[in-house]
Design a protein around this motif. Structure first.
Motif, short mmCIF file in Angstrom:
data_model
loop_
_atom_site.label_atom_id
_atom_site.label_comp_id
_atom_site.label_asym_id
_atom_site.label_seq_id
_atom_site.Cartn_x
_atom_site.Cartn_y
_atom_site.Cartn_z
N GLN B 89 0.81 -1.21 0.00
CA GLN B 89 0.00 0.00 0.00
C GLN B 89 0.84 1.26 0.00
N GLN B 92 2.26 1.99 -3.42
CA GLN B 92 1.19 2.44 -4.32
C GLN B 92 0.83 3.90 -4.09
N LEU B 93 0.68 4.24 -2.79
CA LEU B 93 0.33 5.62 -2.46
C LEU B 93 1.38 6.59 -2.96
N THR B 95 3.63 6.18 -5.32
CA THR B 95 3.69 6.24 -6.80
C THR B 95 2.57 7.10 -7.36
N GLU B 96 1.41 6.91 -6.74
CA GLU B 96 0.27 7.73 -7.18
C GLU B 96 0.58 9.24 -7.06
N LEU B 97 1.13 9.58 -5.88
CA LEU B 97 1.43 11.00 -5.61
C LEU B 97 2.46 11.56 -6.62
N GLN B 99 3.01 10.51 -9.53
CA GLN B 99 2.38 10.69 -10.84
C GLN B 99 1.51 11.95 -10.90
N ARG B 100 0.91 12.22 -9.72
CA ARG B 100 0.06 13.39 -9.73
C ARG B 100 0.88 14.69 -9.74
N GLY B 120 8.09 5.66 -4.31
CA GLY B 120 7.33 5.89 -5.54
C GLY B 120 8.12 6.81 -6.44
#
Lengths: 234, 647
Positions: B89, B92-93, B95-97, B99-100, B120
Motif C-alpha cells: 500500500q 502504491q500511495l 507512486t500515485e502521488l 504521478q500526480r 514511488g
C-alpha cells in the motif's frame, strides 16, 4: 577882332567856357566873325540876330543838345553844321551826320583839324570863297537882306520874311537864273521832311505877294510847271 | 555729407526680444526638467521596487513550494501505512502521488539506517546512512531541505525535503523524503505577471544555479558567480542592482532570499524593458519641452520681427533720407509708438525737404542775382571806362586848343594881344586844375569800384575852403554872380575829408551855374547848429520839381529841367557828391530856394557829433535828402562811375 564885310560868320556853341573861349580866339585870329554861345538857347538867340554861315555845335550840352539846336538852326536858314562830339558812339555820329551835320570832329581835336573842316564845308557851300553879300538885289530897287530876313525897296524895309520864306528865297537866290526842281527845294528847305509840293506852292504864293509879284506874269519868281521854280537874274 | 549709414547690426532687437521670451520661459523649463527628473526617479524607484517585489514573489513561491512539499511529507508521515511501511500500500500511495505531482522526482521512505523501505517514482536516492539529510532530519527531529544535489546515476538535479517518521513510542523510526526535480521547479517559476524577456534565477549560497526559468537544463548546477548580478545578490541578500546577468546582458536585477533554504531568487529585467518606457517618456517630455521652447522662440521671433519690421522700415527710410532721397516716406505702421515715430520722421522729412527745396531755390535765386550783379558790374565797368574817357575829352580838347593858340602865336601864324595871351594861359592853367580834379575823382571812383572808399575824418575849417571855391567858380563863370552870403562868425569846423568836401561843393556850384540863366545870382551859405555844419548852394534857375528831388541823387537820374542832355554825363556828379558826403558821415539833399530856383545842401558833422558817430537826421518839411541807408556794392560802382562825371 576882324569883322570885314567879306568874313564868314561862324556860330560856335559849347557849354565848356574854356573850350568856347579858345575856339573863339582861334577863329577870330583866323579872320572869321565868331558868335560864341555857351548853350543851345544862346546859340539860337544869336542865330536869330544874324544867321551864321556855319555853326560848330557841341553835341552834349545841358538844356538843349546839339541835335536839337541843329534842328532849330536849319529852320532859320540853310546853315552848314559841324558837330563837336565827345562820343565815340558810331550810331550817334551817323544819325547826327545823316540828319543835320555836314561834318563832325571828335574831342579832343587839334584846332588845325577843325579849321580844315570848317574851310572845306564853307567852300562846298560857297564855292566862290566869299560869303553871300548881305543883300541880294532883285532889280527894280528891290533887295533882300537875308541876315535880317527883310525885303527892302529903295533901302527901306518893305516886308519881313519868316525863316522858311527866307530859306526858300535864299536857296533860289543862290541859284538865280536856274530852275530848281521841287524835290530839291523840298529837301533843302524842309530837311526834316515837313514840306510838300502843295506847301511849297503856298510859300511861293506868299513870297510873290510880299515881293509884289504878279502870279500870272511873275517878274521875279517864275514857275516851271511840273518841274520847279526859278528866281530870275536881275 | 552722404556717408552711408551702417546696416542694422547682426544683433538686433528681434534677437533681444526672442531671448527675453526664452528667458521668461527658462524657469518653467527648469521646473519642467526638475519635474521630469523627479518623475524619472519616482518611476525608476517604482520599477526597481517592482523588480524587488517580483523577486519577493518568486522567493515566496519557492518557499511556498518547499513548505507545501514539507506539509505533504509531514502529512504522509502521519499516514499509518507509510509509517509502518506496509507493503504494497505504501508504494502504491507514493507512486500515485509522484504521478500526480510531476515535479517530485520521487517520494520515498527510509528507515533510520537509511534503507529505502517504500518508494514511488523513478529515481531513488542512493540508500544508506551516509545520506546526510537522513541523519540531519533524524537529529533535528524536523523537516529539512537540502541544497541541490546531483544524482550520480541519473545526473539529475534535485533537492530533497525530508521529515522524520515517528513510531508509536515517539522515537524516530525513519525518514520520509521528497526528491524535487529542480528542472521541474522551473514550472513553478513561470509566473504570468513577469515582464517579457525577464529572467528568473535561483542560486544557492555558493552561487550555483538552483533554477532558471529559461534553459534550465543548461544552467542548473553551474557556477554563476561570474555574473555581477549574482554577486550583488549574494552580497546584499535583498535589494536591486544593475549589472551583468548570467546571460551577459545588463539587467535590472531584484533579489530576495528564500526563508526555508539559503537561496537567492534573482529576477532580471533587461534595462530596455525596465526603463525603456520611462526613457521614451523622458525623451518625449524633453522633446515636448524643447518643442515648446522652439515654438515659443519662433513665436517670439515672429512677434519681434513684426515689432521690429516697422523700425527696420524706419531705419531704411532714415537711411534714404540721409542719402539724399528726401521724397522718401516711412510707412506708418506697427505699434502706436513706432507709428508715431514714423509720422514724426515723415513730418521731419517733409520739413527738411521743404527747407532743402527753399534753400535750393534761394541759392538759385542768389546765383541768378549774383550773375545779374556780375553782368551789371561788367556793364557798369565798361560804362565807367566810357564815361571816364568821355569826361576827359572836353578839358583835354580845351587844353590842347590853348596850347595850339599860344604856339600859333609863337610861330607868328596869328597875332594875339598880350591880354589874350595872358587870359589863354590863365585858362589853360584852370583847365589843368579841372583835369587834376577829374583825375582825382576818377581815382576815387576806381577806389569805390574796388570797394575801398575810405575818407579821412579830420576837423577842418569850412569857411576858407568855401571862399576859395566860390572865387574859383565865380572866375570861371563870368555870366553868374557867385557869392558867399552867410557864414558863421567863428571858425566853422566840420569833420571830414577837406578835398572831397571841396569836390562836392565844386560840383554843386558848377551845377548851379550851369542850370541857371546867365546874369543870375548863385549864393553859398554856411549854416550851423549844435551838431551839423551845412553848406547850401542856392541858384535862381528853374528849380527841381518836388517829385524829382530824391531821384536826382539816384543812379542814372537826370532831371527833366536839370541835365536834360541826351547822355548821362551831366548832373551825375550828384552821385559822387552823395557818396562822398555819406562816407564822411554827413548827408546831402535839395530844397526849394527862397524865391525860385533850388538850394542844394550838404551837411557834415561837427566834431562833437562826429565823436558821437550818429547818423545825420532827416530833414523836416519839403527838404529832400538823398536816400538813407547803406549802399549796395552795385550802387557804389555807380557812384564810382558817376565820379568820373564830376567837373
Amino acid at each position: 577882332m576882324t569883322t570885314n564885310a567879306g568874313a564868314f560868320r561862324i556860330l560856335v556853341t559849347d557849354d565848356d567856357p574854356d573850350l568856347l573861349f579858345s575856339l573863339r580866339t582861334h577863329l577870330e585870329a583866323d579872320g572869321f566873325e565868331v558868335q560864341a554861345a555857351s548853350g543851345g538857347e544862346a546859340a539860337l538867340v544869336a542865330a536869330e540876330k544874324a544867321l551864321p554861315h556855319l555853326a560848330v555845335l557841341d553835341l552834349l550840352m545841358p538844356g538843349m543838345d546839339g541835335f536839337e539846336v541843329a534842328r532849330r538852326l536849319k529852320r532859320l536858314g540853310d546853315v552848314p553844321i559841324i558837330m563837336l562830339t565827345a562820343m565815340d558812339d558810331e550810331d550817334t555820329i551817323v544819325k547826327g551826320l545823316e540828319q543835320f551835320a555836314d561834318d563832325y570832329v571828335t574831342k579832343p581835336f587839334s584846332y588845325r583839324q577843325l579849321l580844315a573842316r570848317v574851310r572845306r564845308v564853307l567852300e562846298r557851300a560857297w564855292p566862290s570863297g566869299e560869303p553871300d553879300a548881305p543883300t541880294v538885289a532883285l532889280g527894280d530897287g528891290l533887295e533882300i537882306d537875308f541876315t535880317r530876313r527883310q525885303i527892302l525897296r529903295g533901302g527901306q524895309p518893305l516886308e519881313r520874311l519868316t525863316p522858311t520864306e527866307a530859306r526858300l528865297l535864299q536857296l533860289l537866290a543862290r541859284n538865280a537864273g536856274r530852275v530848281l526842281p521841287n524835290a530839291l527845294i523840298l529837301d533843302r528847305v524842309w530837311p526834316d521832311g515837313g514840306g510838300s509840293t502843295q506847301g511849297l506852292w503856298e510859300y511861293v504864293r506868299r513870297l510873290r505877294q510880299k515881293l509884289g509879284d504878279d502870279p500870272e506874269h511873275p517878274r521875279y519868281l517864275e514857275s516851271e510847271r511840273g518841274i520847279g521854280y526859278r528866281l530870275k537874274r536881275p | 555729407m552722404r556717408r552711408r549709414l551702417r546696416a542694422l547690426p547682426a544683433w538686433a532687437i528681434r534677437h533681444e526680444l526672442t531671448l527675453l521670451v526664452l528667458a521668461t520661459l527658462l524657469p518653467f523649463a527648469v521646473l519642467g526638467v526638475f519635474g521630469a527628473q523627479e518623475g524619472y526617479r519616482a518611476e525608476q524607484a517604482r520599477i526597481q521596487s517592482r523588480a524587488l517585489r517580483l523577486a519577493h514573489d518568486v522567493s515566496g513561491d519557492v518557499d511556498q513550494f518547499i513548505a507545501d512539499t514539507g506539509a505533504l511529507i509531514e502529512a504522509l508521515a502521519r499516514v499509518p501505512t507509510i509509517k509502518r511501511a506496509e507493503q504494497p500500500q505504501a508504494d502504491q500511495l507514493l507512486t500515485e502521488l509522484v504521478q500526480r505531482y510531476p515535479y517530485y522526482e520521487s517520494l520515498y521512505v527510509l528507515d533510520s539506517a537509511g534503507r529505502v523501505v517504500a518508494a514511488g517514482g523513478a529515481e531513488l536516492p542512493p540508500p544508506g546512512p551516509r545520506q546526510s539529510y537522513v541523519q540531519e532530519a533524524l537529529t533535528r527531529g524536523a523537516t529539512i531541505t537540502t541544497d541541490p544535489l546531483q544524482s550520480r546515476t541519473q545526473r539529475r538535479h534535485v533537492f530533497v525535503v525530508a521529515t522524520p517518521l515517528w513510531d508509536e513510542g515517539g522515537a524516530p523510526g525513519g525518514v520520509i523524503a521528497a526528491s524535487v526535480n529542480l528542472l521541474r521547479l522551473q514550472e513553478g517559476l513561470r509566473r504570468a505577471d513577469l515582464p517579457a524577456n525577464s529572467s528568473v534565477l535561483v542560486v544557492d549560497a555558493s552561487g550555483r544555479v538552483v533554477a532558471r526559468r529559461t534553459d534550465p537544463e543548461e544552467w542548473v548546477g553551474r557556477d554563476a558567480l561570474f555574473s555581477g548580478a549574482v554577486r550583488d545578490a549574494l552580497r546584499l541578500r535583498e535589494g536591486v542592482s544593475e549589472g551583468d546577468f548570467v546571460d551577459g546582458l545588463r539587467k535590472l536585477s531584484g533579489f530576495s532570499p528564500t526563508t526555508r533554504v539559503p537561496w537567492e531568487v534573482i529576477v532580471g529585467i533587461p534595462l530596455d524593458e525596465a526603463y525603456g518606457a520611462l526613457r521614451r517618456e523622458l525623451v518625449g517630455a524633453l522633446a515636448r519641452l524643447a518643442l515648446a521652447a522652439v515654438a515659443a522662440g519662433g513665436a517670439a521671433w515672429l512677434l519681434a520681427r513684426r515689432l521690429t519690421r516697422p523700425i527696420g522700415d524706419l531705419a531704411a527710410a532714415a537711411r534714404a533720407f540721409a542719402e539724399g532721397d528726401l521724397a522718401r516716406r516711412a510707412p506708418v505702421s506697427g505699434p502706436d509708438e513706432v507709428a508715431a515715430l514714423a509720422q514724426t520722421l515723415n513730418r521731419m522729412a517733409a520739413a527738411l525737404e521743404r527747407q532743402v527745396a527753399e534753400l535750393r531755390e534761394s541759392r538759385e535765386r542768389e546765383r541768378i542775382a549774383s550773375e545779374r550783379a556780375l553782368v551789371e558790374l561788367r556793364r557798369l565797368h565798361s560804362e565807367f571806362i566810357a564815361v571816364a574817357a568821355h569826361e576827359l575829352r572836353t578839358p583835354v580838347a580845351a587844353a590842347k586848343s590853348y596850347a595850339e593858340l599860344l604856339l600859333r602865336h609863337e610861330d607868328h601864324e596869328v597875332s594875339l594881344p598880350a591880354a589874350t595871351r595872358r587870359q589863354s594861359l590863365a585858362r589853360l592853367d584852370g583847365v589843368c586844375d579841372r583835369l587834376a580834379r577829374l583825375v582825382r575823382s576818377l581815382l576815387g571812383a576806381s577806389r569805390i569800384q574796388a570797394g575801398g572808399l575810405e575818407l579821412e575824418r579830420l576837423p577842418f575849417d569850412v569857411t576858407p575852403l568855401v571862399r576859395r571855391v566860390v572865387d574859383e567858380i565865380g572866375a570861371a563863370s563870368p555870366g553868374h554872380d557867385v557869392a558867399l552870403r552867410m557864414r558863421p562868425r567863428t571858425a566853422a569846423i566840420a569833420v571830414g575829408d577837406a578835398e572831397r568836401a571841396e569836390d562836392v561843393l565844386v560840383n554843386l556850384l558848377v551845377n548851379a551855374t550851369k542850370y541857371s540863366p546867365p546874369g543870375s545870382n548863385v549864393f553859398v551859405d554856411i549854416l550851423e547848429d549844435d551838431r551839423w555844419l551845412e553848406v547850401a548852394v542856392s541858384d535862381e534857375g528853374p528849380g527841381v520839381p518836388v517829385g524829382e528831388r530824391a531821384a536826382i541823387f539816384e543812379r542814372f537820374a537826370r532831371g527833366a529841367t536839370r541835365g536834360g542832355g541826351s547822355e548821362g554825363g551831366v548832373g551825375l556828379g550828384l552821385y559822387i557828391a552823395r557818396a562822398y558826403v555819406e562816407a564822411m558821415g554827413g548827408s546831402i539833399g535839395v530844397r526849394s530856394g527862397s524865391g525860385k530856383g533850388a538850394t542844394f545842401w550838404f551837411r557834415l558833422p561837427r566834431p562833437a557829433e562826429a565823436d558821437r558817430g550818429a547818423p545825420a537826421p532827416r530833414d523836416e518839411g519839403e527838404d529832400v535828402r538823398a536816400r538813407d541807408g547803406r549802399r549796395s556794392r552795385a550802387e557804389n560802382e555807380t557812384v564810382a562811375i558817376r565820379m568820373a562825371a564830376t567837373r
